[in-house]
Design a protein around this motif. Sequence first.
Motif, PDB file in Angstrom:
ATOM      1  N   TRP A  20      22.122  16.971 -23.695  1.00  0.00           N
ATOM      2  CA  TRP A  20      21.685  17.465 -22.390  1.00  0.00           C
ATOM      3  C   TRP A  20      20.232  17.096 -22.180  1.00  0.00           C
ATOM      4  CZ3 TRP A  20      22.850  21.724 -25.839  1.00  0.00           C
ATOM      5  CH2 TRP A  20      21.756  22.494 -26.225  1.00  0.00           C
ATOM      6  N   HIS A  61      15.633  14.100 -23.746  1.00  0.00           N
ATOM      7  CA  HIS A  61      17.000  14.571 -23.959  1.00  0.00           C
ATOM      8  C   HIS A  61      17.178  15.104 -25.371  1.00  0.00           C
ATOM      9  CE1 HIS A  61      17.220  10.368 -25.359  1.00  0.00           C
ATOM     10  NE2 HIS A  61      18.260  10.734 -26.091  1.00  0.00           N
ATOM     11  N   VAL A  78      27.263  25.837 -24.958  1.00  0.00           N
ATOM     12  CA  VAL A  78      26.207  25.032 -24.338  1.00  0.00           C
ATOM     13  C   VAL A  78      25.413  25.880 -23.352  1.00  0.00           C
ATOM     14  CG1 VAL A  78      25.705  23.039 -22.876  1.00  0.00           C
ATOM     15  CG2 VAL A  78      27.392  22.849 -24.699  1.00  0.00           C
ATOM     16  N   LYS A  82      21.428  26.585 -23.832  1.00  0.00           N
ATOM     17  CA  LYS A  82      20.495  26.158 -22.789  1.00  0.00           C
ATOM     18  C   LYS A  82      19.776  27.350 -22.167  1.00  0.00           C
ATOM     19  CE  LYS A  82      21.848  22.842 -19.961  1.00  0.00           C
ATOM     20  NZ  LYS A  82      22.720  22.008 -19.089  1.00  0.00           N
ATOM     21  N   TRP A 104      16.304  23.325 -18.145  1.00  0.00           N
ATOM     22  CA  TRP A 104      17.313  22.295 -18.375  1.00  0.00           C
ATOM     23  C   TRP A 104      18.013  21.913 -17.073  1.00  0.00           C
ATOM     24  CZ3 TRP A 104      16.330  20.478 -22.905  1.00  0.00           C
ATOM     25  CH2 TRP A 104      15.958  21.318 -23.943  1.00  0.00           C
ATOM     26  N   ARG A 106      21.330  20.821 -14.858  1.00  0.00           N
ATOM     27  CA  ARG A 106      22.721  21.266 -14.899  1.00  0.00           C
ATOM     28  C   ARG A 106      23.552  20.201 -15.604  1.00  0.00           C
ATOM     29  NH1 ARG A 106      24.935  23.045  -9.267  1.00  0.00           N
ATOM     30  NH2 ARG A 106      26.739  23.257 -10.610  1.00  0.00           N
ATOM     31  N   TYR A 108      26.018  18.582 -18.960  1.00  0.00           N
ATOM     32  CA  TYR A 108      25.820  18.112 -20.324  1.00  0.00           C
ATOM     33  C   TYR A 108      26.895  17.094 -20.650  1.00  0.00           C
ATOM     34  CZ  TYR A 108      29.541  21.547 -21.151  1.00  0.00           C
ATOM     35  OH  TYR A 108      30.704  22.247 -21.102  1.00  0.00           O
TER      36      TYR A 108
END
Length: 142
Positions: A20, A61, A78, A82, A104, A106, A108
């Motif tokens: 992500w 990333h 996830v 996040k 982060w 949106r 992944y």
Amino acid sequence: MKEYESLSHVRWECKYHIVWVPKYRRKTLYGQVRRRFGEITRDLCRQKGIELVEGHAMPDHVHLCLSIPPKYSISYVVGYLKRKSAIRLHQDFSNKMRGSKSFWARGYFVNTVGLDENQVRQYIRHQESTENRQMEFDFENK
């Protein structure tokens, strides 16, 4: 025979390669923020019983190889990682981070890791050198 993990009614091996990015793909994961993100991720994984098999944070990333128990969905894990890491990073580095706590982007990338686990782990481990070689190649071609 291969040793599998077990819960009360299941024997399992569920490994995932997850990637992500920070919001707007900003290059924000370096120095103290990068180190703190690693500590936070290890702590969050330990709290949920998730094994962090391999991980590497690039400036723009994150690559993780996680062994996730089947009682958790991949989207839950996830989202949890996040959400909680963004909150903690914002608490620790609020002077360096502008605006809201949304750190982060949106979405992944996720891929299951099967028999090629060693290849995925090696790819994650050497991500930085691979990316540098690609950048050098791109500059040579221009």
